[in-house]
Design a protein around this motif. Structure first.
Motif, PDB file in Angstrom:
ATOM      1  N   ALA A 105       0.594  -1.836  -0.123  1.00 12.18           N
ATOM      2  CA  ALA A 105       0.062   0.101   0.382  1.00 12.18           C
ATOM      3  C   ALA A 105       0.715   1.209   0.034  1.00 12.18           C
ATOM      4  CB  ALA A 105      -1.412   0.068   1.197  1.00 12.18           C
ATOM      5  N   THR A 106       0.419   1.801  -1.070  1.00 14.28           N
ATOM      6  CA  THR A 106       0.874   3.656  -0.416  1.00 14.28           C
ATOM      7  C   THR A 106       0.947   4.637   0.443  1.00 14.28           C
ATOM      8  OG1 THR A 106       0.845   3.950  -2.979  1.00 14.28           O
ATOM      9  CG2 THR A 106       1.548   5.506  -1.987  1.00 14.28           C
ATOM     10  N   ASP A 107      -0.032   4.645   1.530  1.00 12.94           N
ATOM     11  CA  ASP A 107      -1.141   5.571   2.062  1.00 12.94           C
ATOM     12  C   ASP A 107      -2.104   4.949   2.576  1.00 12.94           C
ATOM     13  OD1 ASP A 107      -0.419   7.278   3.756  1.00 12.94           O
ATOM     14  OD2 ASP A 107      -0.633   8.773   2.219  1.00 12.94           O
ATOM     15  N   TYR A 108      -2.156   5.921   4.083  1.00 12.39           N
ATOM     16  CA  TYR A 108      -3.186   4.930   4.911  1.00 12.39           C
ATOM     17  C   TYR A 108      -4.024   6.109   5.543  1.00 12.39           C
ATOM     18  CZ  TYR A 108      -4.850   2.311   8.661  1.00 12.39           C
ATOM     19  OH  TYR A 108      -5.260   1.131  10.013  1.00 12.39           O
ATOM     20  N   ILE A 109      -5.449   6.036   5.554  1.00 12.28           N
ATOM     21  CA  ILE A 109      -6.235   7.060   5.942  1.00 12.28           C
ATOM     22  C   ILE A 109      -7.540   6.610   6.999  1.00 12.28           C
ATOM     23  CG2 ILE A 109      -6.059   9.218   4.327  1.00 12.28           C
ATOM     24  CD1 ILE A 109      -8.766   8.106   2.526  1.00 12.28           C
ATOM     25  N   PRO A 110      -7.852   7.070   8.036  1.00  8.22           N
ATOM     26  CA  PRO A 110      -8.798   6.241   8.618  1.00  8.22           C
ATOM     27  C   PRO A 110      -9.664   7.296   8.368  1.00  8.22           C
ATOM     28  CG  PRO A 110      -7.488   7.707  10.034  1.00  8.22           C
ATOM     29  CD  PRO A 110      -7.003   7.709   8.928  1.00  8.22           C
ATOM     30  N   LYS A 111     -11.479   6.205   8.753  1.00  6.85           N
ATOM     31  CA  LYS A 111     -12.177   6.236   8.834  1.00  6.85           C
ATOM     32  C   LYS A 111     -12.904   6.895   9.913  1.00  6.85           C
ATOM     33  CE  LYS A 111     -14.722   2.819   5.524  1.00  6.85           C
ATOM     34  NZ  LYS A 111     -15.510   1.909   5.170  1.00  6.85           N
ATOM     35  N   PRO A 112     -13.479   7.658  10.389  1.00  3.84           N
ATOM     36  CA  PRO A 112     -14.624   8.927   9.135  1.00  3.84           C
ATOM     37  C   PRO A 112     -13.198  10.035   8.938  1.00  3.84           C
ATOM     38  CG  PRO A 112     -14.930   9.635  10.705  1.00  3.84           C
ATOM     39  CD  PRO A 112     -14.199   8.741  11.278  1.00  3.84           C
ATOM     40  N   PHE A 113     -13.091   9.941   7.373  1.00  7.79           N
ATOM     41  CA  PHE A 113     -12.269  10.493   6.779  1.00  7.79           C
ATOM     42  C   PHE A 113     -12.857  12.129   6.456  1.00  7.79           C
ATOM     43  CE2 PHE A 113     -12.961   7.487   3.959  1.00  7.79           C
ATOM     44  CZ  PHE A 113     -13.193   7.623   2.636  1.00  7.79           C
ATOM     45  N   THR A 114     -12.411  12.773   5.722  1.00  2.00           N
ATOM     46  CA  THR A 114     -13.044  14.247   5.188  1.00  2.00           C
ATOM     47  C   THR A 114     -12.405  14.637   4.088  1.00  2.00           C
ATOM     48  OG1 THR A 114     -11.048  15.584   5.786  1.00  2.00           O
ATOM     49  CG2 THR A 114     -12.628  15.387   7.379  1.00  2.00           C
ATOM     50  N   PRO A 115     -13.547  14.955   2.921  1.00  2.00           N
ATOM     51  CA  PRO A 115     -12.704  15.953   1.191  1.00  2.00           C
ATOM     52  C   PRO A 115     -11.231  15.927   1.295  1.00  2.00           C
ATOM     53  CG  PRO A 115     -14.979  15.934   1.901  1.00  2.00           C
ATOM     54  CD  PRO A 115     -14.579  16.257   3.160  1.00  2.00           C
ATOM     55  N   GLU A 116     -11.354  17.253   2.088  1.00  2.00           N
ATOM     56  CA  GLU A 116      -9.817  17.292   2.559  1.00  2.00           C
ATOM     57  C   GLU A 116      -8.234  16.206   2.548  1.00  2.00           C
ATOM     58  OE1 GLU A 116     -12.189  18.532   3.882  1.00  2.00           O
ATOM     59  OE2 GLU A 116     -13.090  20.417   3.102  1.00  2.00           O
ATOM     60  N   GLN A 117      -9.115  15.793   3.871  1.00  2.00           N
ATOM     61  CA  GLN A 117      -7.473  14.474   3.752  1.00  2.00           C
ATOM     62  C   GLN A 117      -7.563  13.669   1.608  1.00  2.00           C
ATOM     63  OE1 GLN A 117     -10.374  12.260   7.355  1.00  2.00           O
ATOM     64  NE2 GLN A 117      -7.988  12.314   8.328  1.00  2.00           N
ATOM     65  N   VAL A 118      -8.953  13.301   1.467  1.00  2.00           N
ATOM     66  CA  VAL A 118      -8.668  12.414   0.634  1.00  2.00           C
ATOM     67  C   VAL A 118      -8.660  13.505  -0.847  1.00  2.00           C
ATOM     68  CG1 VAL A 118     -10.623  11.514  -1.515  1.00  2.00           C
ATOM     69  CG2 VAL A 118     -11.296  11.333   1.011  1.00  2.00           C
ATOM     70  N   GLU A 119      -8.496  14.873  -0.714  1.00  2.00           N
ATOM     71  CA  GLU A 119      -8.094  15.723  -1.842  1.00  2.00           C
ATOM     72  C   GLU A 119      -6.708  15.081  -1.707  1.00  2.00           C
ATOM     73  OE1 GLU A 119      -8.863  19.538  -4.205  1.00  2.00           O
ATOM     74  OE2 GLU A 119      -9.235  19.229  -2.635  1.00  2.00           O
ATOM     75  N   LEU A 120      -5.849  15.305  -0.523  1.00  2.00           N
ATOM     76  CA  LEU A 120      -4.470  15.874   0.064  1.00  2.00           C
ATOM     77  C   LEU A 120      -4.024  14.613  -0.585  1.00  2.00           C
ATOM     78  CD1 LEU A 120      -1.991  16.992   1.476  1.00  2.00           C
ATOM     79  CD2 LEU A 120      -3.065  15.562   3.438  1.00  2.00           C
ATOM     80  N   VAL A 121      -4.483  12.676  -0.398  1.00  2.00           N
ATOM     81  CA  VAL A 121      -3.914  11.798  -0.798  1.00  2.00           C
ATOM     82  C   VAL A 121      -4.164  11.806  -2.181  1.00  2.00           C
ATOM     83  CG1 VAL A 121      -4.130  10.360   1.555  1.00  2.00           C
ATOM     84  CG2 VAL A 121      -5.765  10.215  -0.080  1.00  2.00           C
ATOM     85  N   THR A 122      -4.780  12.292  -2.744  1.00  2.00           N
ATOM     86  CA  THR A 122      -4.908  12.115  -4.777  1.00  2.00           C
ATOM     87  C   THR A 122      -4.027  12.705  -5.249  1.00  2.00           C
ATOM     88  OG1 THR A 122      -7.774  11.268  -4.061  1.00  2.00           O
ATOM     89  CG2 THR A 122      -6.105  12.059  -6.784  1.00  2.00           C
ATOM     90  N   ASN A 123      -4.247  14.451  -4.604  1.00  2.95           N
ATOM     91  CA  ASN A 123      -2.955  14.603  -5.191  1.00  2.95           C
ATOM     92  C   ASN A 123      -1.558  14.337  -5.412  1.00  2.95           C
ATOM     93  OD1 ASN A 123      -4.967  16.525  -5.745  1.00  2.95           O
ATOM     94  ND2 ASN A 123      -4.607  17.698  -4.751  1.00  2.95           N
ATOM     95  N   ARG A 124      -1.443  14.127  -4.067  1.00  2.00           N
ATOM     96  CA  ARG A 124       0.333  13.470  -3.897  1.00  2.00           C
ATOM     97  C   ARG A 124       0.764  11.881  -4.970  1.00  2.00           C
ATOM     98  NH1 ARG A 124       0.108  11.387   1.463  1.00  2.00           N
ATOM     99  NH2 ARG A 124      -0.170  13.883   2.239  1.00  2.00           N
ATOM    100  N   VAL A 125      -0.656  11.314  -4.859  1.00  2.00           N
ATOM    101  CA  VAL A 125      -0.880  10.689  -5.488  1.00  2.00           C
ATOM    102  C   VAL A 125      -0.387  10.668  -7.431  1.00  2.00           C
ATOM    103  CG1 VAL A 125      -1.576   8.448  -6.673  1.00  2.00           C
ATOM    104  CG2 VAL A 125      -1.483   8.263  -4.629  1.00  2.00           C
ATOM    105  N   ALA A 126      -1.067  11.309  -7.369  1.00  2.42           N
ATOM    106  CA  ALA A 126      -1.566  11.680  -9.064  1.00  2.42           C
ATOM    107  C   ALA A 126       0.175  12.680  -9.660  1.00  2.42           C
ATOM    108  CB  ALA A 126      -2.447  13.562  -8.913  1.00  2.42           C
ATOM    109  N   MET A 127       0.668  13.103  -8.742  1.00  2.00           N
ATOM    110  CA  MET A 127       2.003  14.264  -8.604  1.00  2.00           C
ATOM    111  C   MET A 127       2.795  13.041  -8.597  1.00  2.00           C
ATOM    112  SD  MET A 127       4.434  16.576  -6.011  1.00  2.00           S
ATOM    113  CE  MET A 127       4.308  15.672  -4.894  1.00  2.00           C
ATOM    114  N   PHE A 128       3.238  11.849  -7.806  1.00  4.00           N
ATOM    115  CA  PHE A 128       3.982  10.906  -8.029  1.00  4.00           C
ATOM    116  C   PHE A 128       3.520  10.112  -9.483  1.00  4.00           C
ATOM    117  CE2 PHE A 128       4.180   9.608  -3.106  1.00  4.00           C
ATOM    118  CZ  PHE A 128       4.910  10.950  -3.676  1.00  4.00           C
ATOM    119  N   ARG A 129       2.397   9.408 -10.027  1.00  2.02           N
ATOM    120  CA  ARG A 129       1.836   8.754 -11.040  1.00  2.02           C
ATOM    121  C   ARG A 129       2.247  10.312 -11.981  1.00  2.02           C
ATOM    122  NH1 ARG A 129       2.132   5.005 -13.018  1.00  2.02           N
ATOM    123  NH2 ARG A 129       0.732   5.219 -14.440  1.00  2.02           N
TER     124      ARG A 129
END
Length: 452
Positions: A105-129
């Motif tokens: 796995a690349t990262d790990y977020i606990p429930k409940p999560f916020t849209p900001e948390q989702v956006e943060l990890v998604t943007n980080r992955v987008a940069m890596f890809r």
């Protein structure tokens, strides 16, 4: 390509969670930011989707009914080694986080999560890809270093071709580049990709004449382990590696007939199968093709499928031979000289008048590719600035016998010819000065006097 509000690259995302509300919430959150999302509720469906499509990112719940999300991680990675997996769970602990990372796995977020948390990890992955894809493209280019060509021209036909390429670049249309060998079709294909919305995705080149039909099919579509002799491991193929980007099929007129219906199907439906595999896959790849043959005649002779030709011929751009736009030779040659000069740790102001006259007069049967080779040779051999005619091949600047002692010419002409010959065959200016019996300062003045 669309961008989300934080300017991250758009991703293809797989959500795996057995809670309907979580799937819906994540889907809305990610799609609102421009990403493409597929959401499933169990491990079986997740593996099936990963077999059919190329994903950049997957959100995986650790508890999937009776399935364990940790077991799904290596299964997904075996199909898509580049996949970034974000584990989501309501049962967060240090141990589960460590185990998830251990399994890939690349990262790990606990429930409940916020849209900001989702956006943060998604943007980080987008940069890596994006970085990974750019590195892959650079690795492919490393053996094909070439001077960057600025697509400008003083010739009307070239101007029209370049304008058409710029106009169609932002579209998804298939483009067919035609023209003699060496006219810059590969360079223009790269430019179309760089002007398109796919510019931050991979650009890959497949040369159609270089492989047998069996190996070409494997190179293009991929194969599974054991599908033929020598298939010791799975090969995802160029189409999978080029997901979201542009695939350039060079010299498509030489494409084996047996492969042509499979390529036609992919262009029409974006679907294909790997060699030895019955699983139908989908991919989002734009096709640019090029040919230097009379493909219309090839269709008439049944050497090229008519339906594939019509599908490829949506936008046709013709590149004329270099001799037909000779007014561009000076600009192209100077641009290339700057590039190859820098590669060889030299600085050139340009070519001497005599050398440039020879370049303009030559017919260039090898077109821009031949010009590139000639300029690279001149940059390597020349110890003078500007580059003189003596550094050009004899095919371009025919060898003229030197002036001989006793010829009815002035002493100045004899001196100039002698200095030119000594410089041409010396390894350095110091060596030339030593042979001539003068110091470097005097030689420098003589070079300036004779424009050597």
């Amino acid at each position: 390509m669309m961008r989300n509000k934080n300017n991250s690259t758009n991703l293809s995302i797989l959500i795996v969670d057995d809670e309907t509300n979580i799937r819906k919430t994540l889907t809305v959150c990610l799609e609102s930011r421009g990403h493409r999302v597929i959401a499933v509720s169990n491990a079986k469906d997740a593996r099936a989707e990963a077999d059919r499509r190329v994903f950049d990112l997957s959100f995986v719940d650790l508890r999937l009914g009776t399935d364990n999300g940790l077991d799904l991680i290596p299964a997904l990675l075996s199909t898509s080694p580049w996949l970034k997996i974000i584990v989501i769970t309501a049962y967060a602990s240090v141990n589960t986080a460590v185990e998830a990372m251990r399994r890939g796995a690349t990262d790990y977020i606990p429930k409940p999560f916020t849209p900001e948390q989702v956006e943060l990890v998604t943007n980080r992955v987008a940069m890596f890809r994006s970085m990974e894809q750019r590195i892959a493209t650079l690795k492919e280019d490393i053996e094909r270093l070439h001077p960057e060509i600025s697509f400008t021209s003083e010739h009307p036909d070239m101007q029209r071709s370049i304008a058409l390429a710029q106009q169609v670049a932002p579209s998804e249309a298939v483009v067919l580049l035609r023209g003699p060998s060496g006219t810059g079709k590969t360079l223009l294909a790269r430019a179309i990709h760089s002007w398109s919305r796919r510019a931050d995705k991979p650009f890959s080149i497949v040369s159609c004449p270089t492989l047998s039909s069996e190996l070409f099919e494997s190179e293009l579509f991929g194969h599974i382990k054991g599908s033929f002799t020598g298939a010791l491991r799975d090969n995802p193929g160029r189409i999978t590696a080029c997901e979201g980007g542009t695939l350039f099929l060079d010299e498509i007129g030489d494409l084996p007939l047996i492969i042509q219906p499979k390529l036609l199907r992919f262009i029409q439906d974006h679907e294909y199968e790997r060699v030895g595999d019955q699983q139908t896959r989908k991919a989002n790849v734009r096709i640019i093709a090029a040919t230097n043959i009379d493909i219309d005649n090839a269709v008439m002779e049944k050497k090229f499928r008519e339906d594939l030709y019509y599908r490829l011929n949506v936008i046709q751009i013709y590149l004329p031979k270099l001799a037909d736009h000779s007014e561009d030779i000076e600009y192209l040659a100077k641009n290339m000289l700057n590039f190859f000069g820098a590669q060889n740790h030299k600085v050139f102001r340009g070519f001497s008048d005599e050398a440039m006259k020879a370049l303009r007069k030559y017919s260039w049967p090898g077109n821009i590719r031949e010009l590139r080779n000639v300029v690279e040779r001149a940059a390597i051999l020349s110890i003078s600035d500007p580059v003189g005619i003596e550094n050009l091949p004899s095919s371009i600047a025919p060898y003229n016998p030197p002036v001989r002692l006793g010829d009815r010419v002035t002493l100045e002409v004899i001196e100039e010819n002698h200095i030119r010959r000594i410089i041409a065959f010396s390894k350095s200016l110091q060596e030339a000065a030593d042979i001539l019996g003068i110091d470097q300062a005097t030689l420098w003045r003589k070079r300036k006097q004779y424009s050597i």
